[in-house]
Design a protein around this motif. Structure first.
Motif, PDB file in Angstrom:
ATOM      1  N   LEU B  11      34.350  59.774  89.462  1.00 34.11           N
ATOM      2  CA  LEU B  11      35.518  58.686  89.841  1.00 34.11           C
ATOM      3  C   LEU B  11      36.190  58.513  88.520  1.00 34.11           C
ATOM      4  N   SER B  12      37.406  58.552  88.963  1.00 34.51           N
ATOM      5  CA  SER B  12      38.494  58.428  87.582  1.00 34.51           C
ATOM      6  C   SER B  12      39.310  57.168  87.928  1.00 34.51           C
ATOM      7  N   VAL B  13      39.351  56.191  87.014  1.00 29.54           N
ATOM      8  CA  VAL B  13      40.323  54.989  87.031  1.00 29.54           C
ATOM      9  C   VAL B  13      41.033  54.737  86.188  1.00 29.54           C
ATOM     10  N   PHE B  75      29.431  46.286  89.656  1.00 27.25           N
ATOM     11  CA  PHE B  75      31.147  45.997  89.487  1.00 27.25           C
ATOM     12  C   PHE B  75      31.266  45.915  88.172  1.00 27.25           C
ATOM     13  N   ILE B  76      32.401  46.808  87.475  1.00 23.69           N
ATOM     14  CA  ILE B  76      32.947  46.649  86.219  1.00 23.69           C
ATOM     15  C   ILE B  76      34.160  46.231  85.983  1.00 23.69           C
ATOM     16  N   ARG B  77      34.386  44.983  85.597  1.00 23.93           N
ATOM     17  CA  ARG B  77      35.850  44.450  85.477  1.00 23.93           C
ATOM     18  C   ARG B  77      36.527  44.892  84.369  1.00 23.93           C
ATOM     19  N   ASP B  78      37.847  44.936  84.130  1.00 23.01           N
ATOM     20  CA  ASP B  78      38.662  45.150  82.997  1.00 23.01           C
ATOM     21  C   ASP B  78      37.927  46.564  82.482  1.00 23.01           C
ATOM     22  N   SER B  79      37.836  47.690  83.366  1.00 26.86           N
ATOM     23  CA  SER B  79      37.163  48.852  82.642  1.00 26.86           C
ATOM     24  C   SER B  79      37.761  49.457  81.454  1.00 26.86           C
ATOM     25  N   GLN B  80      37.117  49.716  80.522  1.00 27.94           N
ATOM     26  CA  GLN B  80      37.608  50.331  79.280  1.00 27.94           C
ATOM     27  C   GLN B  80      37.240  51.848  79.123  1.00 27.94           C
ATOM     28  N   PRO B  81      38.102  52.595  78.323  1.00 29.03           N
ATOM     29  CA  PRO B  81      37.502  54.131  78.034  1.00 29.03           C
ATOM     30  C   PRO B  81      36.216  54.272  77.710  1.00 29.03           C
ATOM     31  N   SER B  82      35.775  53.154  76.841  1.00 29.40           N
ATOM     32  CA  SER B  82      34.325  53.468  76.501  1.00 29.40           C
ATOM     33  C   SER B  82      33.268  53.304  77.561  1.00 29.40           C
ATOM     34  N   ASP B  83      33.778  52.862  78.692  1.00 34.50           N
ATOM     35  CA  ASP B  83      32.660  52.870  79.926  1.00 34.50           C
ATOM     36  C   ASP B  83      32.712  54.272  80.523  1.00 34.50           C
ATOM     37  N   SER B  84      33.311  55.236  80.160  1.00 32.64           N
ATOM     38  CA  SER B  84      33.203  56.558  80.757  1.00 32.64           C
ATOM     39  C   SER B  84      31.965  57.146  80.590  1.00 32.64           C
ATOM     40  N   ALA B  85      31.126  57.359  81.598  1.00 27.97           N
ATOM     41  CA  ALA B  85      29.810  57.636  81.250  1.00 27.97           C
ATOM     42  C   ALA B  85      29.161  57.834  82.994  1.00 27.97           C
ATOM     43  N   THR B  86      27.805  58.472  82.899  1.00 26.67           N
ATOM     44  CA  THR B  86      27.298  58.469  84.286  1.00 26.67           C
ATOM     45  C   THR B  86      26.417  57.210  84.362  1.00 26.67           C
ATOM     46  N   TYR B  87      26.303  56.406  85.700  1.00 25.83           N
ATOM     47  CA  TYR B  87      25.997  55.276  85.963  1.00 25.83           C
ATOM     48  C   TYR B  87      24.791  55.681  86.968  1.00 25.83           C
ATOM     49  N   LEU B  88      23.698  55.436  86.477  1.00 30.82           N
ATOM     50  CA  LEU B  88      22.433  55.575  87.447  1.00 30.82           C
ATOM     51  C   LEU B  88      21.829  54.288  88.107  1.00 30.82           C
ATOM     52  N   CYS B  89      21.654  54.307  89.309  1.00 34.62           N
ATOM     53  CA  CYS B  89      20.966  53.169  89.842  1.00 34.62           C
ATOM     54  C   CYS B  89      19.506  53.490  90.152  1.00 34.62           C
ATOM     55  N   ALA B  90      18.600  52.492  89.719  1.00 40.46           N
ATOM     56  CA  ALA B  90      17.097  52.882  89.933  1.00 40.46           C
ATOM     57  C   ALA B  90      16.587  51.634  90.755  1.00 40.46           C
ATOM     58  N   PHE B 102      15.343  57.020  90.756  1.00 36.83           N
ATOM     59  CA  PHE B 102      16.757  57.081  90.300  1.00 36.83           C
ATOM     60  C   PHE B 102      17.591  57.738  91.553  1.00 36.83           C
ATOM     61  N   GLY B 103      18.848  57.293  91.674  1.00 35.64           N
ATOM     62  CA  GLY B 103      20.121  57.923  92.472  1.00 35.64           C
ATOM     63  C   GLY B 103      20.439  59.233  91.340  1.00 35.64           C
ATOM     64  N   LYS B 104      21.375  60.004  92.074  1.00 31.81           N
ATOM     65  CA  LYS B 104      22.086  61.110  91.153  1.00 31.81           C
ATOM     66  C   LYS B 104      22.589  60.664  90.122  1.00 31.81           C
ATOM     67  N   GLY B 105      23.172  59.426  90.101  1.00 32.13           N
ATOM     68  CA  GLY B 105      24.196  59.289  89.218  1.00 32.13           C
ATOM     69  C   GLY B 105      25.585  59.441  89.694  1.00 32.13           C
ATOM     70  N   THR B 106      26.495  58.384  89.415  1.00 33.46           N
ATOM     71  CA  THR B 106      28.028  58.615  89.405  1.00 33.46           C
ATOM     72  C   THR B 106      28.587  58.673  88.159  1.00 33.46           C
ATOM     73  N   SER B 107      29.298  59.823  87.980  1.00 32.06           N
ATOM     74  CA  SER B 107      30.241  60.082  86.931  1.00 32.06           C
ATOM     75  C   SER B 107      31.600  59.267  86.914  1.00 32.06           C
ATOM     76  N   LEU B 108      31.756  58.600  85.876  1.00 32.93           N
ATOM     77  CA  LEU B 108      32.773  57.711  86.036  1.00 32.93           C
ATOM     78  C   LEU B 108      33.674  58.105  84.406  1.00 32.93           C
ATOM     79  N   LEU B 109      35.195  57.961  84.740  1.00 37.10           N
ATOM     80  CA  LEU B 109      36.037  58.564  83.828  1.00 37.10           C
ATOM     81  C   LEU B 109      37.095  57.426  83.695  1.00 37.10           C
ATOM     82  N   VAL B 110      37.125  56.528  82.584  1.00 39.30           N
ATOM     83  CA  VAL B 110      38.312  55.703  82.780  1.00 39.30           C
ATOM     84  C   VAL B 110      39.151  56.041  81.850  1.00 39.30           C
ATOM     85  N   THR B 111      40.531  56.146  82.265  1.00 40.46           N
ATOM     86  CA  THR B 111      41.838  57.029  81.351  1.00 40.46           C
ATOM     87  C   THR B 111      42.507  55.842  80.859  1.00 40.46           C
ATOM     88  N   PRO B 112      42.940  56.210  79.390  1.00 42.98           N
ATOM     89  CA  PRO B 112      43.644  54.951  79.022  1.00 42.98           C
ATOM     90  C   PRO B 112      45.260  54.959  79.596  1.00 42.98           C
TER      91      PRO B 112
END
Lengths: 115, 112
Positions: B11-13, B75-90, B102-112
């Motif tokens: 996911l890229s935002v 939900f992540i509000r006002d996403s920051q580049p430092s939020d770029s990571a894999t998010y795992l639900c468990a 665990f789930g597989k994880g969702t890879s998130l990229l927040v672009t400046p």
């Protein structure tokens, strides 16, 4: 408070060789877990210890994997012999159960590559 | 059927966007729901922990659980580049000895 320590951080071996990983949990944490995380997957439980006793090892491939937690503190996980499909990150986690809740804290993991 | 299903993305935002991450689970016996964040070459770190249906907020993060639908969200509000990571639900339950599923994880990229 120091976190969960693991060593080594990286290991490369050839198939059929043996390898061992070490984990030192957070002080006072009675429960210790080993998880296997294959690339692109979530961590999967291998074994759970409560003090030095095994609570759940139903997903541990016992023909090649073994784990122990002597004296209820540090733990070692061994693979012998290793297969290509064992390439993964091995995560150790420890937890302190308070009432009905439990939070697990993870170490940095050992990244294993089997060639 | 896996215990926990999670779309792996990626996911890229753009920076400042609201991010929605979701998981479904199959076993209603699980009582506790978590979101972990995992940076590259690091271990997972706990972000949010909840055990009841509804919303739980912590700064820019909101965890939502709907037990009737077996659906959990972050939900992540006002996403920051430092939020770029894999998010795992468990998910976790007393019956399974508190081990995490665990789930597989969702890879998130927040672009400046």
């Amino acid at each position: 408070e120091a976190g969960v320590a693991q060593s080594p951080r990286y290991k490369i071996i050839e198939k059929r060789q043996s390898v061992a990983f070490w984990c030192n949990p957070i002080s006072g944490h009675a429960t210790l877990y080993w998880y296997q995380q294959i690339l692109g997957q979530g961590p999967k439980l291998l074994i759970q210890f409560q003090n030095n006793g095994v609570v759940d090892d139903s997903q541990l491939p016992k023909d090649r994997f073994s784990a122990e937690r002597l004296k209820g503190v540090d733990s070692t996980l061994k693979i012998q012999p290793a297969k290509l499909e064992d390439s993964a990150v091995y995560l150790c986690a420890s937890s302190l159960r308070t009432g009905s809740s439990e939070t697990q804290y993870f170490g940095p993991g050992t990244r294993l590559l089997v060639l | 059927q896996k215990e926990v299903e999670q779309d792996p993305g990626p996911l890229s935002v753009p920076e400042g966007a609201i991010v929605s991450l979701n998981c479904t689970y199959s076993n209603s016996a699980f009582q506790y729901f978590m979101w972990y964040r995992q940076y590259s070459r690091k271990g997972p770190e706990l972000l949010m922990y909840t055990y009841s249906s509804g919303n739980k907020e912590d700064g820019r993060f909101t965890a939502q659980v709907d037990k009737s639908s077996k659906y959990i969200s972050l939900f992540i509000r006002d996403s920051q580049p430092s939020d770029s990571a894999t998010y795992l639900c468990a998910i976790q339950g007393r019956n399974s000895g508190y081990a995490l599923n665990f789930g597989k994880g969702t890879s998130l990229l927040v672009t400046p």
